[in-house]
Design a protein around this motif. Structure first.
Motif, mmCIF file in Angstrom:
data_model
loop_
_atom_site.group_PDB
_atom_site.id
_atom_site.type_symbol
_atom_site.label_atom_id
_atom_site.label_comp_id
_atom_site.label_asym_id
_atom_site.label_seq_id
_atom_site.Cartn_x
_atom_site.Cartn_y
_atom_site.Cartn_z
ATOM 1 N N SER A 14 0.880 -1.168 0.000
ATOM 2 C CA SER A 14 0.000 0.000 0.000
ATOM 3 C C SER A 14 0.916 1.215 0.000
ATOM 4 O O SER A 14 1.764 1.366 0.896
ATOM 5 N N ALA A 15 0.774 2.047 -1.019
ATOM 6 C CA ALA A 15 1.679 3.202 -1.169
ATOM 7 C C ALA A 15 0.990 4.476 -0.702
ATOM 8 O O ALA A 15 -0.231 4.526 -0.565
ATOM 9 N N ASN A 16 1.798 5.477 -0.456
ATOM 10 C CA ASN A 16 1.398 6.846 -0.057
ATOM 11 C C ASN A 16 1.101 6.964 1.442
ATOM 12 O O ASN A 16 1.579 7.864 2.100
ATOM 13 N N LEU A 17 0.236 6.085 1.978
ATOM 14 C CA LEU A 17 -0.139 6.127 3.405
ATOM 15 C C LEU A 17 -0.663 7.507 3.803
ATOM 16 O O LEU A 17 -0.391 8.006 4.890
ATOM 17 N N PHE A 21 2.937 10.799 -0.585
ATOM 18 C CA PHE A 21 2.674 10.532 -2.005
ATOM 19 C C PHE A 21 3.962 10.205 -2.763
ATOM 20 O O PHE A 21 4.931 10.963 -2.733
ATOM 21 N N ASP A 22 3.962 9.052 -3.404
ATOM 22 C CA ASP A 22 5.107 8.547 -4.196
ATOM 23 C C ASP A 22 6.360 8.298 -3.350
ATOM 24 O O ASP A 22 7.453 8.124 -3.904
ATOM 25 N N ALA A 23 6.222 8.312 -2.009
ATOM 26 C CA ALA A 23 7.421 8.230 -1.166
ATOM 27 C C ALA A 23 7.355 7.139 -0.092
ATOM 28 O O ALA A 23 8.349 6.480 0.169
ATOM 29 N N ILE A 132 11.285 0.657 -14.234
ATOM 30 C CA ILE A 132 10.137 0.106 -14.970
ATOM 31 C C ILE A 132 8.829 0.749 -14.502
ATOM 32 O O ILE A 132 8.012 1.186 -15.309
ATOM 33 N N GLU A 133 8.626 0.837 -13.178
ATOM 34 C CA GLU A 133 7.345 1.310 -12.613
ATOM 35 C C GLU A 133 7.201 2.836 -12.659
ATOM 36 O O GLU A 133 6.089 3.348 -12.725
ATOM 37 N N GLY A 134 8.316 3.561 -12.567
ATOM 38 C CA GLY A 134 8.249 5.020 -12.629
ATOM 39 C C GLY A 134 8.299 5.689 -11.265
ATOM 40 O O GLY A 134 8.650 6.860 -11.166
ATOM 41 N N HIS A 135 7.911 4.999 -10.203
ATOM 42 C CA HIS A 135 8.013 5.543 -8.841
ATOM 43 C C HIS A 135 8.267 4.365 -7.902
ATOM 44 O O HIS A 135 7.846 3.238 -8.170
ATOM 45 N N PRO A 136 8.968 4.633 -6.762
ATOM 46 C CA PRO A 136 9.438 3.506 -5.946
ATOM 47 C C PRO A 136 8.509 3.046 -4.834
ATOM 48 O O PRO A 136 8.790 2.051 -4.175
ATOM 49 N N ASP A 137 7.388 3.757 -4.584
ATOM 50 C CA ASP A 137 6.673 3.515 -3.326
ATOM 51 C C ASP A 137 5.941 2.181 -3.246
ATOM 52 O O ASP A 137 5.606 1.733 -2.142
ATOM 53 N N ASN A 138 5.692 1.507 -4.356
ATOM 54 C CA ASN A 138 5.154 0.140 -4.303
ATOM 55 C C ASN A 138 6.260 -0.905 -4.443
ATOM 56 O O ASN A 138 6.264 -1.912 -3.715
ATOM 57 N N VAL A 139 7.184 -0.685 -5.386
ATOM 58 C CA VAL A 139 8.203 -1.724 -5.615
ATOM 59 C C VAL A 139 9.132 -1.867 -4.406
ATOM 60 O O VAL A 139 9.593 -2.977 -4.099
ATOM 61 N N SER A 180 -7.539 2.437 -12.840
ATOM 62 C CA SER A 180 -6.135 2.306 -13.268
ATOM 63 C C SER A 180 -5.315 3.434 -12.661
ATOM 64 O O SER A 180 -5.808 4.557 -12.476
ATOM 65 N N THR A 181 -4.068 3.127 -12.340
ATOM 66 C CA THR A 181 -3.172 4.143 -11.778
ATOM 67 C C THR A 181 -3.059 5.308 -12.756
ATOM 68 O O THR A 181 -3.026 6.473 -12.357
ATOM 69 N N LYS A 182 -3.060 4.974 -14.056
ATOM 70 C CA LYS A 182 -2.909 6.018 -15.068
ATOM 71 C C LYS A 182 -4.046 7.042 -14.945
ATOM 72 O O LYS A 182 -3.798 8.250 -14.884
ATOM 73 N N ALA A 184 -5.923 7.577 -12.356
ATOM 74 C CA ALA A 184 -5.884 8.242 -11.052
ATOM 75 C C ALA A 184 -4.735 9.257 -10.967
ATOM 76 O O ALA A 184 -4.736 10.116 -10.082
ATOM 77 N N ARG A 185 -3.761 9.162 -11.848
ATOM 78 C CA ARG A 185 -2.681 10.157 -11.869
ATOM 79 C C ARG A 185 -3.028 11.318 -12.795
ATOM 80 O O ARG A 185 -2.551 12.439 -12.605
ATOM 81 N N GLN A 186 -3.905 11.023 -13.778
ATOM 82 C CA GLN A 186 -4.272 12.075 -14.725
ATOM 83 C C GLN A 186 -5.065 13.204 -14.065
ATOM 84 O O GLN A 186 -5.059 14.327 -14.561
ATOM 85 N N TYR A 231 -8.074 15.440 -4.943
ATOM 86 C CA TYR A 231 -8.269 15.410 -6.405
ATOM 87 C C TYR A 231 -8.856 14.072 -6.853
ATOM 88 O O TYR A 231 -9.548 13.981 -7.848
ATOM 89 N N ARG A 232 -8.541 13.019 -6.096
ATOM 90 C CA ARG A 232 -8.987 11.682 -6.495
ATOM 91 C C ARG A 232 -10.361 11.323 -5.916
ATOM 92 O O ARG A 232 -10.975 10.352 -6.369
ATOM 93 N N ALA A 233 -10.812 12.103 -4.947
ATOM 94 C CA ALA A 233 -12.077 11.770 -4.267
ATOM 95 C C ALA A 233 -13.249 11.544 -5.236
ATOM 96 O O ALA A 233 -14.036 10.614 -5.030
ATOM 97 N N SER A 257 -5.505 3.702 -0.618
ATOM 98 C CA SER A 257 -4.353 2.805 -0.760
ATOM 99 C C SER A 257 -3.772 2.998 -2.155
ATOM 100 O O SER A 257 -4.451 2.744 -3.159
ATOM 101 N N GLY A 258 -2.540 3.480 -2.226
ATOM 102 C CA GLY A 258 -1.933 3.781 -3.525
ATOM 103 C C GLY A 258 -2.818 4.747 -4.294
ATOM 104 O O GLY A 258 -3.307 5.736 -3.745
ATOM 105 N N ALA A 259 -3.060 4.421 -5.563
ATOM 106 C CA ALA A 259 -3.919 5.273 -6.388
ATOM 107 C C ALA A 259 -5.379 4.869 -6.269
ATOM 108 O O ALA A 259 -6.229 5.380 -6.979
ATOM 109 N N GLY A 260 -5.703 3.917 -5.372
ATOM 110 C CA GLY A 260 -7.074 3.477 -5.166
ATOM 111 C C GLY A 260 -7.484 2.432 -6.185
ATOM 112 O O GLY A 260 -6.677 2.018 -7.014
HETATM 113 N N1 HSE Z 1 2.127 6.729 -5.570
HETATM 114 C C1 HSE Z 1 1.348 6.138 -6.620
HETATM 115 C C2 HSE Z 1 0.111 6.969 -6.864
HETATM 116 C C3 HSE Z 1 0.972 4.749 -6.227
HETATM 117 O O1 HSE Z 1 -0.552 7.324 -5.886
HETATM 118 O O2 HSE Z 1 -0.194 7.282 -8.014
HETATM 119 C C4 HSE Z 1 0.250 4.004 -7.302
HETATM 120 O O3 HSE Z 1 1.117 3.284 -8.099
#
Ligand code: HSE
Length: 316
Positions: A14-17, A21-23, A132-139, A180-182, A184-186, A231-233, A257-260
């Motif tokens: 579970s990323a972000n907590l 964010f991304d850390a 590969i993933e682009g950010h380290p908080d899950n890997v 998708s994370t994509k 949720a990041r957009q 923003y994601r709500a 949890s992460g990008a949801g």
């Molecule tokens: N830190 C990332 C995000 C985790 O919230 O977009 C999802 O891969």
């Protein structure tokens, strides 16, 4: 050269907590397992079973296979192993914010590394996985286990992993839809106000310090965030109501949890209220017409590991 096989187990993450964010990230006690056989002959044979199996590509687009090739290329072993058999047994819900794609990347890298004689350290694997993933908080937690603090400086990744001094039970609500994370990041802005950056730096620092030292009272507001959840709500109906319900039922806090779209509540073991927290979160989701099922998880302390035959939980 003969074919060679290994079996690997990788935890969900579970990323972000909240503020990290991304850390920041944690590894959780639900796992995907994979058996990888590398063959000298070309040819790819992938079979996926379990969670989301119908949606996992079984051709050259498969992320496990791409990660294996990435590692073989860097180890200069592409000529030695031209093909693979991959058997995936998945328990981690797909595209729900529990790091399933990170798990796939880490499984591919860890298994291929073992087969070619472990030329890469865990830190090397973290660097490759982040490329590969682009950010380290899950890997990072998938590789190291525990609670991880992760930084990227000029593309160089570092991870500090530790075990918090508070026993926390994770109640994860898994809604019945994918995100998708994509996408949720957009929805995130490319720039944020300085006050929001300060808010998150201070809260992420408080969260890390409180967990490292075992100070419960400093967790009261430590899961708050201003960088991504607002923003994601709109993508997760009832998100803030579910957070409030979890807290009222006894959790320290709850976050995306992460990008949801999974939401995760952090519940002190000693309060004995995990069922109440799960029921309250489910009810709050239902009020917004979302069906969700709970997962009761703990912190995984080991991260990705190669299994001996007798260790295997599930057969691929
Ligand atoms: N830190 C990332 C995000 C985790 O919230 O977009 C999802 O891969």
């Amino acid at each position: 050269m003969n074919e060679r096989s290994v079996r690997v187990r990788v935890p969900a993450t579970s990323a972000n907590l909240g503020p990290g964010f991304d850390a920041l990230g944690i590894a959780c006690t639900i796992y995907n397992e994979m058996t990888l056989t590398l063959t000298p002959e070309p040819g790819l044979n992938i079979v996926a079973r379990g969670e989301g199996a119908a949606y996992i590509p079984t051709d050259a687009r498969n992320i496990v296979w791409k990660s294996i090739q990435y590692l073989l290329q860097r180890a200069d072993c592409m000529d030695e192993f031209r093909g693979a058999k991959i058997r995936m047994s998945n328990r981690i819900p797909l595209s729900r914010g529990l790091g399933s794609s990170a798990t796939a990347i880490v499984a591919g890298l860890t298994a291929a590394n073992a087969i070619v004689g472990n030329p890469f350290s865990r830190h090397d694997l973290l660097q490759l996985a982040t490329d590969i993933e682009g950010h380290p908080d899950n890997v990072a937690p998938a590789i190291y286990g525990g609670f991880t603090v992760n930084t990227v400086t000029d593309n160089y990744v570092e991870c500090f992993s530790f075990l918090p001094r508070i026993l926390i039970h994770f109640v994860v609500m898994v809604p019945d839809f994918y995100l998708s994370t994509k996408s949720a990041r957009q929805v995130l802005p490319s720039e944020v106000p300085m006050k929001d950056a300060i808010f998150n730096i201070s809260h992420a620092s408080m969260l890390t310090a409180a967990l490292a030292r075992g100070s419960e009272r400093h967790l009261e507001n430590a899961f708050e965030d201003a960088l991504h959840q607002n923003y994601r709500a709109p993508l997760i109906p009832g998100m803030f109501d579910v957070f409030a319900a979890a807290k009222k039922a006894g959790a320290y806090g709850a976050v995306l949890s992460g990008a949801g779209p999974c939401l995760i509540a952090f519940v002190p073991e000693h309060r004995n209220c995990t069922e109440e927290v799960a029921a309250a979160m489910r009810k709050a989701f239902r009020a917004h017409d979302v069906d969700a099922r709970p997962l009761h998880l703990h912190l995984d302390t080991k991260g990705a590991r190669i299994l001996r035959r007798k260790d295997s939980l599930v057969r691929g």
